[in-house]
Design a protein around this motif. Structure first.
Motif, PDB file in Angstrom:
ATOM      1  N   UNK A   1      22.500  -2.040 -20.378  1.00 47.22           N
ATOM      2  CA  UNK A   1      23.781  -1.436 -20.024  1.00 47.22           C
ATOM      3  C   UNK A   1      23.974  -1.518 -18.514  1.00 47.22           C
ATOM      4  N   UNK A   2      25.181  -1.823 -18.091  1.00 47.44           N
ATOM      5  CA  UNK A   2      25.575  -1.694 -16.691  1.00 47.44           C
ATOM      6  C   UNK A   2      26.817  -0.825 -16.640  1.00 47.44           C
ATOM      7  N   UNK A   3      26.976  -0.159 -15.513  1.00 47.06           N
ATOM      8  CA  UNK A   3      28.137   0.714 -15.459  1.00 47.06           C
ATOM      9  C   UNK A   3      28.359   1.332 -14.103  1.00 47.06           C
ATOM     10  N   UNK A   4      29.306   2.243 -14.085  1.00 49.48           N
ATOM     11  CA  UNK A   4      29.722   2.926 -12.859  1.00 49.48           C
ATOM     12  C   UNK A   4      29.826   4.428 -13.110  1.00 49.48           C
TER      13      UNK A   4
ATOM     14  N   UNK B   1      29.301  -0.821 -19.820  1.00 57.68           N
ATOM     15  CA  UNK B   1      29.450  -2.012 -20.656  1.00 57.68           C
ATOM     16  C   UNK B   1      28.055  -2.502 -21.036  1.00 57.68           C
ATOM     17  N   UNK B   2      27.862  -2.784 -22.319  1.00 55.74           N
ATOM     18  CA  UNK B   2      26.574  -3.283 -22.781  1.00 55.74           C
ATOM     19  C   UNK B   2      26.499  -4.801 -22.617  1.00 55.74           C
TER      20      UNK B   2
ATOM     21  N   UNK C   1      28.921   4.779  -7.801  1.00 51.51           N
ATOM     22  CA  UNK C   1      27.560   4.291  -7.941  1.00 51.51           C
ATOM     23  C   UNK C   1      27.463   3.328  -9.124  1.00 51.51           C
ATOM     24  N   UNK C   2      26.834   2.212  -8.866  1.00 53.99           N
ATOM     25  CA  UNK C   2      26.527   1.264  -9.924  1.00 53.99           C
ATOM     26  C   UNK C   2      25.182   1.652 -10.552  1.00 53.99           C
ATOM     27  N   UNK C   3      25.049   1.414 -11.848  1.00 51.08           N
ATOM     28  CA  UNK C   3      23.744   1.639 -12.436  1.00 51.08           C
ATOM     29  C   UNK C   3      23.498   0.646 -13.558  1.00 51.08           C
ATOM     30  N   UNK C   4      22.224   0.478 -13.850  1.00 54.16           N
ATOM     31  CA  UNK C   4      21.850  -0.421 -14.930  1.00 54.16           C
ATOM     32  C   UNK C   4      20.646   0.124 -15.672  1.00 54.16           C
ATOM     33  N   UNK C   5      20.595  -0.149 -16.948  1.00 58.46           N
ATOM     34  CA  UNK C   5      19.428   0.173 -17.763  1.00 58.46           C
ATOM     35  C   UNK C   5      18.745  -1.161 -18.033  1.00 58.46           C
TER      36      UNK C   5
END
Length: 121
Positions: free
Chosen positions: A33-36, A51-52, A94-98
């Protein structure tokens, strides 16, 4: 070491648009997953959009119809197109990712350092 680097923030008038980008770099096996998220002064950090890797998208109600999230899996990059911006959208984004760094490792959360978005006349 994995890094998420945001760009594209700034000052914009109400009704204006901005496009944020976030690129992940380093040794990365996969990003699920990436997102804001965003955090306004005196408030808790809140979800904006995710968004996956398969393209499933989730938006906060407050941005539906105005913001569009997209992703380039080949570039490990996520984008946030923000239209019809309002003063209440002012925040650090902030951007983040799993992600995981190899097939045997567990997924973990990685955050960017944040980019300021200010909506003001």
């Amino acid at each position: 070491q994995v890094q998420l680097v945001e760009s594209g923030g700034g000052l914009v008038q109400p009704g204006g648009s901005l496009r944020l980008s976030c690129a992940a770099s380093g040794i990365i096996f996969s990003i699920n997953v990436m997102g804001w998220y965003r955090q306004a002064p005196g408030k808790q950090r809140e979800l904006v959009a995710t968004i996956t890797s398969g393209g499933r998208i989730n938006y906060a109600d407050s941005v539906k119809g105005r913001f569009t999230i997209s992703r380039d899996n080949a570039k490990n990059t996520v984008y946030l197109e923000m239209n019809n911006l309002k003063p209440e959208d002012t925040a650090v984004y902030y951007c983040y990712g799993i992600l995981r760094i190899n097939p045997q490792s567990a997924y973990y959360n990685q955050w960017g350092q944040g980019t300021q978005v200010t909506v003001s006349s």
